[in-house]
Structures are given as structure tokens and as C-alpha cells.
Design a protein around this motif. Structure first.
Motif, PDB file in Angstrom:
ATOM      1  N   ARG A   1     -10.719   5.003   1.170  1.00 24.56           N
ATOM      2  CA  ARG A   1     -11.092   3.752   1.819  1.00 24.56           C
ATOM      3  C   ARG A   1     -12.620   3.632   1.921  1.00 24.56           C
TER       4      ARG A   1
ATOM      5  N   GLN B   1      -7.745  -1.543   0.036  1.00 25.93           N
ATOM      6  CA  GLN B   1      -8.488  -2.789   0.167  1.00 25.93           C
ATOM      7  C   GLN B   1      -7.750  -3.793   1.049  1.00 25.93           C
ATOM      8  N   SER B   2      -6.433  -3.641   1.181  1.00 27.15           N
ATOM      9  CA  SER B   2      -5.667  -4.645   1.926  1.00 27.15           C
ATOM     10  C   SER B   2      -4.704  -4.058   2.952  1.00 27.15           C
ATOM     11  N   GLU B   3      -4.480  -2.734   2.932  1.00 24.28           N
ATOM     12  CA  GLU B   3      -3.488  -2.142   3.818  1.00 24.28           C
ATOM     13  C   GLU B   3      -4.115  -1.066   4.698  1.00 24.28           C
TER      14      GLU B   3
END
Length: 239
Positions: free
Chosen positions: A169, A112-114
């Protein structure tokens, strides 16, 4: 990232612990509890809505794996009680499957962030550093052939990590989980092409069941995607 690496190394360590205490078919079959645990944990910890279709796909896939493994499961057919070492092996294999499921949830959270490359790099570096701690426990120098095979295995494992991370993802953990069972099916194909191992009736029947479970989840998720698209089109814009 470090937690993901530590969890992954712990799962591998327990897997090796189980391998030296259980026959290989039993260890492999127990490891395939992981996709089922991914679905359970994704519902508990990630709040994913797990419909009966996903539960069914995972359960059917697990049945397929057991059908493939059944003729080789010596512990169940021996009629003797499990020894202490075998019990420890069973416990280690199940705990390893649970820890692997947690690692998959961590990946699902990290994407979600990387970026994918960052996740895979951190895992590889952490796992490599922790693996060096095994040097005092009987490390032996590798022959050139063994080193080549190890490098090839590392390359394939790294590529698999990249693809797996990309899968998490673009899809929920409970959607990706049933496809873990295809690894056993691919093992049958590689065994035939590389070593001439002829698939048995159990392998073919179990393989069909595993493929059917995967196709079903693909079809079902596509139907849900079409329904969501129709809902968005039918909803008038606000404001």
C-alpha cells in the motif's frame, strides 16, 4: 479478491509439487526467483519506472541467496543429469514463483481501492475453501501438537499477510520485492536461536550481501523522496 486467492493457492500447490520432487535447498533457491519476477512484471503490467538501482538491488539480493544456498545445492554438484521428476520439480518451482509474483501485483492493485483487512480476509477465506478440496487425497487427522503448530503457523502467516499488504500500500512493488530475500536471513537467525544451528561462512557472507541490498534500496528510495520533496517546494503554486 477471489482471483487473488485462487492465484495464491495455485502457487502454494505448485510449490508443494516441487518440494516432493526436488531437494529442499534447490526448491527454496528456485522460489527466490519471485522478487526478480515481481520487478519484471511490475514494469510490464503496472508501468512502474524500474531504474537500474532497483534492478541491481534485486540481482544482488539473489546473489546473496545463492551464496547462502550453494553448499546445500546437491543437484548442481552431483554431476548427473536431471531426471524427469526433477525437471518437473524445477519447472513447477519456477512457475510457482511466477504465479506468486502475479499475486503480489494483484495485491498492489487491490490496495488502491480496498482496505488491508478486506484483502487479507478474502484471501484467507478463499484459500481455506480451496484447500478443503484436498480432503479426498489422503487427509490424515492431526494430533493436538500438530494442530497447535498449524494454528500458530496460521496466525504468523495471517500477520505476515497483513504486513505485506500494508507494505504494497505504501510502496511500489519493485521497491518491496528486494526485501523478500530477508526471509532467508531471518531463517538463519531462527535456526540458530531455536535449533542451535551455527551459521556457516557461506551463510554469513550471503546474509551480509542480502542486508546490503536491502539497505541500499532504502537509502536510494529515501534520496528519491528527498529529491521529490525539493522539487515540490521549488515549484511555485499554480492559479
Amino acid at each position: 479478491h477471489i482471483a487473488r486467492g485462487v492465484v495464491g493457492v495455485c502457487a502454494m500447490g505448485l510449490g508443494f509439487f516441487a518440494l516432493i520432487r526436488l531437494p529442499l535447498p534447490e526448491a527454496i533457491a528456485l522460489n527466490y526467483a519471485q522478487p526478480l519476477l515481481v520487478v519484471v512484471f511490475s514494469s510490464i503490467f503496472l508501468g512502474e519506472a524500474i531504474r537500474v538501482y532497483r534492478w541491481s538491488a534485486v540481482a544482488v539480493g539473489l546473489v546473496g541467496v545463492l551464496v547462502i544456498s550453494w553448499p546445500e545445492l546437491t543437484l548442481l554438484g552431483s554431476g548427473a543429469a536431471l531426471g524427469d521428476q526433477e525437471v518437473l520439480g524445477v519447472i513447477a518451482a519456477l512457475v510457482a514463483a511466477a504465479i506468486s509474483a502475479v499475486a503480489m501485483l494483484l495485491v498492489r492493485n487491490l490496495v488502491q481501492s480496498e482496505p488491508t483487512a478486506t484483502i487479507v480476509l478474502w484471501f484467507s477465506v478463499t484459500a481455506s475453501l480451496l484447500a478443503l478440496l484436498s480432503l479426498p487425497f489422503g487427509w490424515q487427522a492431526l494430533t493436538p501438537a500438530q494442530a497447535s503448530l498449524l494454528i500458530a503457523a496460521g496466525f504468523c502467516g495471517g500477520l505476515a499477510q497483513i504486513l505485506m499488504t500494508a507494505a504494497y500500500r505504501h510502496a511500489e512493488a519493485s521497491v518491496v520485492a528486494p526485501f523478500e530475500y530477508t526471509s532467508m536471513l531471518l531463517g538463519i537467525v531462527v535456526g540458530y536461536l531455536a535449533f542451535g544451528d551455527v551459521p556457516t561462512g557461506h551463510m554469513l557472507i550471503g546474509g551480509v550481501i542480502v542486508v546490503a541490498a536491502g539497505i541500499f534500496i532504502i537509502w536510494r528510495e529515501r534520496q528519491l523522496g528527498l529529491e521529490r520533496a525539493r522539487t515540490r517546494q521549488a515549484t511555485p503554486p499554480q492559479g
